[in-house]
Design an enzyme around this catalytic site. Structure first.
Site, mmCIF file in Angstrom:
data_model
loop_
_atom_site.group_PDB
_atom_site.id
_atom_site.type_symbol
_atom_site.label_atom_id
_atom_site.label_comp_id
_atom_site.label_asym_id
_atom_site.label_seq_id
_atom_site.Cartn_x
_atom_site.Cartn_y
_atom_site.Cartn_z
ATOM 1 N N PRO A 126 -36.148 -27.019 35.539
ATOM 2 C CA PRO A 126 -34.793 -27.314 35.860
ATOM 3 C C PRO A 126 -33.948 -28.252 35.197
ATOM 4 C CG PRO A 126 -36.284 -28.393 37.408
ATOM 5 C CD PRO A 126 -37.182 -27.864 36.332
ATOM 6 N N GLU A 127 -34.430 -28.845 34.116
ATOM 7 C CA GLU A 127 -33.784 -30.072 33.809
ATOM 8 C C GLU A 127 -32.312 -29.618 33.295
ATOM 9 O OE1 GLU A 127 -37.928 -30.777 32.444
ATOM 10 O OE2 GLU A 127 -36.699 -28.948 33.068
ATOM 11 N N VAL A 128 -32.103 -28.479 32.773
ATOM 12 C CA VAL A 128 -30.503 -28.167 32.183
ATOM 13 C C VAL A 128 -29.705 -28.359 33.389
ATOM 14 C CG1 VAL A 128 -31.340 -26.844 30.278
ATOM 15 C CG2 VAL A 128 -30.929 -25.618 32.514
ATOM 16 N N ILE A 140 -29.259 -30.575 35.415
ATOM 17 C CA ILE A 140 -28.710 -31.964 35.648
ATOM 18 C C ILE A 140 -28.413 -32.567 34.354
ATOM 19 C CG2 ILE A 140 -30.013 -32.472 37.940
ATOM 20 C CD1 ILE A 140 -32.147 -34.082 36.026
ATOM 21 N N PHE A 190 -29.809 -32.528 31.480
ATOM 22 C CA PHE A 190 -31.031 -32.986 30.822
ATOM 23 C C PHE A 190 -31.746 -31.815 29.798
ATOM 24 C CE2 PHE A 190 -34.966 -35.417 30.881
ATOM 25 C CZ PHE A 190 -34.853 -36.465 29.850
#
Length: 250
Positions: free
Chosen positions: A131-133, A135, A137
């Site tokens: 799920p980084e994208v 936030i 990232f």
């Protein structure tokens, strides 16, 4: 933050920070590296298993820790990132098979831990994702494991959508190895670990080493690497005993 114990031929490592959904911070990463190293040194160990305490396997990097380093310079960030990358390399280089037993969510860096393992056993209700994208990232380090495990199109979709996939979907795309019903997950995992631990330690270790070593090699180079391991395997006591047993059955 990391619990580890030896049960016969099986080393069990537990990510033990359930109040934070086993999110990774610097201490946890170093402790996991230490636990992996100790398991690799124990001559009686044939298999190492990694699981998470509480409802989730690991939900990735501890965002609170990342916020604390907001004012660090790029070299300081690089040192921290390389330590994280070293953890994944340690799993891949580990002499014995490393098995991830995943309940709940394996997200971001936690999904990276699972994907870096040689075998991923998941409960039916488990979820996997990056799920980084969401936030702003980038799932940069874990990308190397995902790209080696699933096709390019599916890897891209997982990385840029930020959406988790179910255990069944993860199985379908080749991200994980087996899915077990939630109710008997622990029992099925124990059975799998025991069966794997009874295999020839030398044969399994050489197989793992060669499989990872030939990644990216040309066909000819991979054949030559295989020939070298083949020659080494013939000299092991496990192989010699196996040859004798096979000859007696004929």
């Amino acid at each position: 933050m990391i619990d580890s114990k030896i049960e016969g031929k099986i080393a069990r490592i537990t990510l033990n920070r359930p109040e934070k959904r086993n999110a990774l911070d610097d201490r946890m990463i170093v402790d996991l590296l230490h636990a992996l190293s100790l398991a690799g040194l124990r001559h009686e160990v044939a298999v190492t298993a990694i699981s998470g305490a509480g409802p989730d396997f690991c939900t990735g990097m501890d965002i609170a820790m990342l916020q604390e380093t907001e004012n660090a310079n790029v070299l300081e960030h690089l040192e921290s990132a390389r330590t994280l990358g070293g953890m994944y390399c340690a799993i891949r280089r580990h002499a014995h098979p490393v098995v991830a037993a995943v309940r709940g969510r394996a997200l971001g860096g936690g999904c990276g831990i699972a994907t870096a393992c040689d075998v991923v056993l998941a409960a039916e209700s488990a979820q996997f994702g990056y799920p980084e994208v969401n936030i702003g990232f980038v799932p940069a380090i874990v990308m190397s494991m995902l790209r080696r495990t699933v096709g390019e199109k599916r890897a891209f979709e997982m990385l840029v959508s930020g959406k988790p996939v179910s255990a069944r979907e993860a199985l379908e795309i080749g991200l994980i190895t087996r899915v077990f019903a939630d109710a008997d997950f622990e029992t099925r995992v124990d059975e799998y670990l025991r069966e794997l631990s009874e295999k020839s330690v030398s044969a399994v270790a050489l197989t793992k080493r060669l499989l990872h070593h030939i990644d990216g090699m040309s066909f000819e180079a991979a054949i030559e690497a295989g020939a070298e391991i083949n020659a080494i395997a013939r000299t092991t006591e496990d192989a010699r005993q196996g040859f004798r047993r096979f000859s007696k059955r004929k």
